[in-house]
Design an enzyme around this catalytic site. Structure first.
Site, mmCIF file in Angstrom:
data_model
loop_
_atom_site.group_PDB
_atom_site.id
_atom_site.type_symbol
_atom_site.label_atom_id
_atom_site.label_comp_id
_atom_site.label_asym_id
_atom_site.label_seq_id
_atom_site.Cartn_x
_atom_site.Cartn_y
_atom_site.Cartn_z
ATOM 1 N N ARG A 189 0.903 -1.088 0.177
ATOM 2 C CA ARG A 189 -0.043 0.182 -0.505
ATOM 3 C C ARG A 189 0.510 1.409 0.102
ATOM 4 O O ARG A 189 0.486 2.489 -0.842
ATOM 5 C CB ARG A 189 -1.215 0.129 0.824
ATOM 6 C CG ARG A 189 -2.391 -1.220 0.881
ATOM 7 C CD ARG A 189 -3.374 -1.807 2.404
ATOM 8 N NE ARG A 189 -4.101 -2.278 1.731
ATOM 9 C CZ ARG A 189 -5.462 -2.089 2.664
ATOM 10 N NH1 ARG A 189 -5.232 -2.162 3.554
ATOM 11 N NH2 ARG A 189 -6.002 -3.416 2.083
ATOM 12 N N TYR A 243 -6.723 0.220 -7.083
ATOM 13 C CA TYR A 243 -5.853 -1.129 -6.383
ATOM 14 C C TYR A 243 -4.977 -1.436 -5.364
ATOM 15 O O TYR A 243 -4.835 -0.051 -4.632
ATOM 16 C CB TYR A 243 -4.993 -1.607 -7.503
ATOM 17 C CG TYR A 243 -3.498 -1.164 -7.897
ATOM 18 C CD1 TYR A 243 -3.085 -0.280 -7.190
ATOM 19 C CD2 TYR A 243 -3.327 -1.772 -9.452
ATOM 20 C CE1 TYR A 243 -2.191 -0.273 -7.696
ATOM 21 C CE2 TYR A 243 -2.170 -1.420 -9.318
ATOM 22 C CZ TYR A 243 -1.414 -0.366 -9.233
ATOM 23 O OH TYR A 243 -0.291 0.635 -10.053
ATOM 24 N N GLU A 244 -4.632 -2.217 -4.655
ATOM 25 C CA GLU A 244 -4.040 -2.698 -2.814
ATOM 26 C C GLU A 244 -5.179 -1.979 -2.455
ATOM 27 O O GLU A 244 -5.011 -1.401 -1.645
ATOM 28 C CB GLU A 244 -2.477 -1.845 -2.920
ATOM 29 C CG GLU A 244 -1.302 -2.912 -3.406
ATOM 30 C CD GLU A 244 -1.578 -4.105 -2.818
ATOM 31 O OE1 GLU A 244 -1.872 -5.172 -4.473
ATOM 32 O OE2 GLU A 244 -1.662 -4.163 -2.018
ATOM 33 N N GLY A 245 -6.442 -2.474 -2.560
ATOM 34 C CA GLY A 245 -7.934 -2.082 -1.733
ATOM 35 C C GLY A 245 -7.803 -0.503 -2.003
ATOM 36 O O GLY A 245 -7.089 0.689 -1.979
#
Lengths: 570, 570
Positions: free
Chosen positions: B297, B433-435
């Site tokens: 993140r 992306y990545e949450g």
């Protein structure tokens, strides 16, 4: 997903904000009866949803193509455009004298919104034709009007605007294209123009280029510019397209979006055989161009509405359909449609509220066009003030909403097949063309604040002050008045440095004021409930954000000029 | 235009915000002497500018290509990646025990920033490998570490993260991929994963997939998930890539941007011959995944910095070069470079200030990773709180800056050949992306506000309160404290409804606090003058904007739930 025309909302805004009934009370707009307006909106909706929307993605993936013989439109576009012409959708706002339907500009605006929500790239073509019609109606000779207007009014022939050259973008006065007098009173046109939307295509038997150029010995800058009518094919004795007029499409641009719209480099007079006619007086080019440009600016603002509406519809449909995760804090561990998650709902409500805000602003401006046409000078002033807001803020909102649309889709939003990305890419040109949004902000603080001795701005503020009820909206109106008054007398640098934040503040104030009116008028039906939710969200969350711009709108330019230009590269 | 690594700024932020000197005082980071840090930053800059930047547009236009035999990278990428491995650029932050250079994560962050500013698509590959290294360092068995880490540490082999399935996006717990025990203690893997960045490519002899899957009889949701190491090629007796491991790349996505990065659909075990090894304990998958994910993140937040830096450099160069219009109010009627126009300068200064803000935030978080690795539990808490800010806000800023970059270019910005559009398209995936950034906001208000009994948040606020000098910054810190305290005890819906505006407010407060420190430390040289101008602009204009979010951050969720879900389609 299928596109659904926003008919109820359009009619509501036409009634409440444009007050189209008042317009129809005038002879000029007597055609705009309730029934006719409904029929036009519905018919346009059916046509756009049925014929234009299905081509939107094809236009994006296929794109217009350059060939040595001219530009070919993507598959299906020639027929789709022909059907538009035959359906009479190009004639809505054209005066009846020229074969049009004589309906208010605001109705044409609603129709164009629907067409552009279905297919923004294709809808840009009629937008430009409308500009050419405006220029000829106001500045053309009787002979020009008789020869060209009937064909342009229907959209049978299309129009273009030719301002930009490589060295002359925002600075139109730097253009170099020339027009030399010929013996017969016509002019020989020579030069290269860039960024000409629909500068060439295969949907119409003729294209009418309106070209800015310099006549011999003309003064430098914008004062020496004249406007010329330059058809792709010269008209024969019967007024039909005849000989090729030496207008060559050199190339089309490879753009990030709006691929269905060919953006052309046009070369005029490569073989010294490009003939143009003067429109209006020599050196009167800028004035004639502004006639086209002001309405064109509203129509670009309208593109913000178009893309916002389309992106919102798609995001809402996805959020109602896509099931993912249980709702936090819910007793049930069942996964729910993502519309149930608070932050997704926040994004959707924001999208809807901003779309309605953009529509309110642009339709309001369109209504002023009609009032001005009826001789209302206050409306003319009001139109002048809100035009830069409508162009800049509505396009900013189109971009914001399209970006939120991607976000609602998550990873799917980044995949081209979904379509959300196309809206995002298409939207990004709108803050740039027809005068960048920075130019709009400069116009607001440079010309519009001072218009009619400041009365044009003061009267808008006074109207908002009278109308506003929400505390934050009142505070925002007051802040706009203070900032506007300050900027009106500030130095050039300070004024321009603050122009963009001020434009946004003032736009939000106007949108809040117009939406608040809508909220009061909304009924007890489902549409009314949704409307009120959007209005309340706008007043409660978006208006306060705009108050956060006060600092930037009152800052001096010193902070920008403290460093030498080269220091920006550090 | 050529890319210039932001070396002076990077070093300044490493010194003032990360305080890399303090880190180097520990044995663990003794390698991070001043000379080494300078040499690493400079070397990475030369490599990135010389070898990776020239491939950036090729990657966009050519893109990675799917073939039946796997994915082929664009021209030049195989060699460019090989040179990266041979130059040792993948080993910066890897512990010396595994063949790495043992430098702080913050230094690796600076190197990755430079690589990604030069070529964001290619730099994503090492980012994922770093995640795989982290997972193995913290959760792998000694045998796994010995077999895989040396090859991953250098980047000779690359890593991937396999979470998402069509029905399991943000809701990881909904995944269905399975792992069945085999007689030899390994597992048979079966399932389909989507959105796998660099899931296949031809730059490395092996790819190490870290795959989340369910073992037989495991509980539903995230509790029943385990993490598996699944190489593309199984290792032979000598630890070299041997038999194909039945991991098939089904397709790659057609994305709006980041074309150099193949986004794969991977099918595991189509022929029941895909063998994986458990990493960590059974059902310990989420914990191991979070190890990868937290740093991932930060690295996605870093992509926001990368694209902002690249877009800013290009826009500044254009604005210094492009001549258009005289300056309003100037005695001279000579046209000037557009950097001289106030609103262009405002955009450029905003781009610079936002880029520096994003960098400050991400580097600050990276410094907490290093302090946490040294056993500093307060730093661990701080890292937890700022990770969602760094991911979400830095990527939001990357998008904002890339959009401004287009605007500075005017019409040129919309033409793909210019390059500004690529930054804008590439950047748009990072808030997803990545949450998604919405997930980050939910993490902030759901988990991070309550961390260590609220102490983690309170101590950040206390630090900012002590440090902040500017009045508006003080007010923003105070507003964040009030809102955060309120949200910590609010109901789920209210908390989530306010999460995103709160995340933005808090992020701006942290950035303002970090930038203010930088402004105080800036010297009297040209770099210091530019830094102070950016800091002053940030405090004077961007901090007040964030105060405008207070209303949204304190609104209840009622406004979102007043309507039934279907009403959003009205």
């Amino acid at each position: 997903m299928p596109f659904t025309p926003a008919l109820v909302e359009q009619r509501f805004v036409l009634d409440q904000i444009v007050r189209v009934g008042d317009l129809a009370a005038n002879d000029r707009f007597a055609a705009a009866s309730n029934d006719v307006v409904d029929a036009v909106l519905e018919g346009a909706g059916q046509f756009a949803a049925g014929e234009w929307a299905p081509l939107n993605r094809i236009g994006d993936t296929g794109g217009a193509k350059w060939t040595p013989d001219g530009v070919n439109m993507p598959d299906g576009y020639v027929q789709a455009y022909r059907d538009y012409v035959e359906g009479g959708w190009g004639t809505i706002g054209v005066p009846e004298a020229w074969g049009g339907q004589g309906l208010p500009f605001a109705i044409q605006t609603a129709v164009l919104e629907t067409l552009g929500s279905a297919n923004m790239g294709l809808a840009l073509c009629p937008t430009l034709t409308v500009g050419a019609v405006e220029a000829l109606v106001h500045h053309g000779s009787q002979a020009q009007q008789a020869l060209y207007l009937p064909h342009l009014a229907t959209g049978e022939w299309t129009g273009t605007m030719n301002l930009t050259e490589p060295q002359a973008g925002s600075d139109v006065g730097a253009l170099r294209a020339t027009a030399s007098p010929r013996d017969d009173g016509t002019w020989s046109i020579k030069g290269t123009k860039i960024y000409i939307s629909f500068g060439d295509h295969d949907m119409a038997p003729n294209i009418v280029h309106l070209v800015l150029a310099r006549t011999p010995g003309s003064p430098p800058g914008t004062k020496g510019i004249s406007l010329f009518l330059v058809p792709k094919y010269r008209l024969d004795a019967d007024g039909r397209p005849g000989d090729f007029n030496d207008v060559r499409v050199v190339s089309i641009e490879h753009k990030m979006g709006l691929h269905a719209s060919p953006t052309c480099v046009l070369s005029f007079g490569d073989h010294d055989d490009c003939v143009g006619e003067l429109i209006g007086p020599e050196h009167g080019g800028m004035r004639a161009m502004f006639t086209m440009m002001n309405n064109a600016r509203l129509n670009v603002g309208l593109q913000g509405v178009q893309v916002a509406e389309a992106a919102t519809q798609q995001a809402v449909a996805y959020a109602l359909d896509r099931v993912q995760s249980a709702r936090t804090g819910s007793a049930s561990r069942e996964s729910v449609a993502i519309v149930e998650h608070p932050d997704v709902r926040r994004m959707l409500l924001r999208m809807k509220a901003q779309t309605q805000a953009a529509r309110a602003l642009v339709y309001y401006a369109a209504g002023q066009v009609d009032r001005a046409a009826l001789g209302d000078t206050a409306a003319r002033d009001r139109l002048e003030v809100v035009t830069p807001l409508a162009k800049a803020h509505a396009t900013d909102l189109g971009n914001e909403v399209a970006s939120l649309g991607i976000q609602v889709h998550g990873g799917m939003g980044y995949i081209e097949e979904t379509g959300a990305a196309q809206f995002f890419r298409d939207a990004r040109i709108t803050p740039i063309y027809e005068g960048t949004n920075g130019i709009q902000a400069a116009d607001l603080v440079g010309r519009k604040l001072a218009l009619s001795g400041g009365e044009a701005f003061a009267s808008l503020v006074a109207d908002m002050r009278r109308g506003a009820e929400h505390e934050d909206l009142k505070a925002l109106v007051e802040a706009c008045e203070l900032v506007g008054t300050r900027l009106a007398t500030a130095g050039h640098d300070d004024r321009l440095a603050a122009s963009y934040p001020f434009l946004t503040m003032l736009s939000v104030a106007v949108c809040g004021w117009l939406l608040e009116q809508q909220g009061r008028a909304a009924g007890d039906d489902p549409f009314g409930a949704t409307k009120r939710a959007c209005v309340d969200f706008y007043l409660a969350q978006i208006v306060p954000e705009a108050l956060g711009l006060r600092a930037a709108a009152t800052a001096s330019a010193d902070i920008l000029y403290r460093l030498p230009a080269q220091a920006f590269a550090i």
